[in-house]
Design an enzyme around this catalytic site. Structure first.
Site, mmCIF file in Angstrom:
data_model
loop_
_atom_site.group_PDB
_atom_site.id
_atom_site.type_symbol
_atom_site.label_atom_id
_atom_site.label_comp_id
_atom_site.label_asym_id
_atom_site.label_seq_id
_atom_site.Cartn_x
_atom_site.Cartn_y
_atom_site.Cartn_z
ATOM 1 N N SER A 136 0.848 -1.187 0.000
ATOM 2 C CA SER A 136 0.000 0.000 0.000
ATOM 3 C C SER A 136 0.883 1.237 0.000
ATOM 4 C CB SER A 136 -0.887 0.002 1.253
ATOM 5 O OG SER A 136 -1.517 1.252 1.453
ATOM 6 N N TYR A 149 -2.129 -1.150 10.571
ATOM 7 C CA TYR A 149 -2.131 -1.354 9.120
ATOM 8 C C TYR A 149 -0.882 -0.747 8.488
ATOM 9 C CZ TYR A 149 -3.728 -1.198 4.255
ATOM 10 O OH TYR A 149 -3.824 -1.344 2.894
ATOM 11 N N LYS A 153 2.164 -2.784 6.611
ATOM 12 C CA LYS A 153 2.473 -2.533 5.203
ATOM 13 C C LYS A 153 3.924 -2.070 5.021
ATOM 14 C CE LYS A 153 -1.397 -3.829 3.431
ATOM 15 N NZ LYS A 153 -1.457 -5.034 2.581
#
Length: 264
Positions: A136, A149, A153
């Site tokens: 991402s 998150y 990532k």
């Protein structure tokens, strides 16, 4: 004397690499065939994974959509792995449950390790394969209210880069790697995402960019592609300028803050 020669060689390689990259901007790259390749895609039931499966199917690949225990027995050795499964829990850190943090890392990065380790021996033996890491923009820059998150990532991008380096050190240049880094994608995992500068991407658009990057053995796939320029500029800007950019971006999505759902 050897260090001087090494530095001169390094300079030549750097200049050559920049020239090569410039040429690739204007000359279309040759695309490899994935017909007949056995492709395993995690998280293929929806979103990017589902559309990526469609793209591979159109190119006559053999798809495995997904049971790691039966893969080798039923279809043979997997040659392309797309580590796509993802988890996200938008909330401030104190409102994020411990099990949500654990789940985020299990799905977003630890799963990459276990799947790659399970399928890599056959690729190493044949010196043939392609390992795709779906990361991402949050693997390069941070956004509030999704700390686990973002952290996972960053780990996924690190996994991709370290794995790429290890293949080169081992001389396994037939095993290719790619890392997908899009901005916000309309997958339904985050509710009502929006920004003032970057588009909210549709999954089919991201999947097309991903398959194009795989076919051309592109190492880092940014969607949209101009993200690369933005991230390069970011490294040279002072903190105040970065804060001003974040204000202009005005990234928003629903998140639990102080145990209440708010737009952030």
């Amino acid at each position: 004397m050897n260090i001087i020669l090494d530095l001169l060689l390094l300079l030549i390689i750097i200049i050559y690499s920049y020239l090569e990259s410039l040429v690739k901007v204007f000359i279309p790259q040759r695309r490899k065939s994935v017909a007949g390749e056995i492709v395993l895609i995690t998280g293929a039931g929806h979103g990017i994974g589902r559309h990526t499966a469609y793209e591979f199917a159109k190119r006559k690949s053999r798809l495995v959509l997904w049971d790691i225990n039966k893969v080798k027995k039923e279809v043979g050795d997997v040659t392309i792995v797309v580590n796509n499964a993802g988890a996200i829990y938008p909330a401030d850190l104190l409102s994020t449950k411990d099990e949500e943090i654990t789940k985020t890392f299990e799905v977003n990065i630890l799963g990459h390790f276990w799947i790659t380790k399970a399928l890599l021996p056959a690729m190493m033996q044949r010196n043939h394969g392609h390992i795709v890491t779906v990361a991402s923009l949050c693997g390069h820059g941070v956004i509030p209210y999704i700390i686990p998150y973002c952290s996972s990532k960053f780990a996924a991008v690190g996994f991709h880069r370290a794995l790429t380096s290890e293949f080169e050190a081992l001389g396994k240049t037939g095993i290719k790697t790619s890392c997908l880094c899009p901005v916000f994608v309309n997958t339904g995992f985050t509710k009502n995402p929006s920004t003032r500068l970057f588009p909210v991407l549709e999954t089919n658009e991201v999947a097309r960019s991903l398959i194009d990057g795989i076919l051309t053995n592109k190492k880092m796939i940014f969607v949209p592609s101009y993200l690369n320029i933005f991230l390069t500029l970011e490294r040279f800007l002072p903190e105040r300028a970065l804060a001003a950019i974040n204000h202009v971006l005005d990234i928003q999505f629903e998140a639990v803050v102080g145990h209440k759902t708010k737009m952030k």
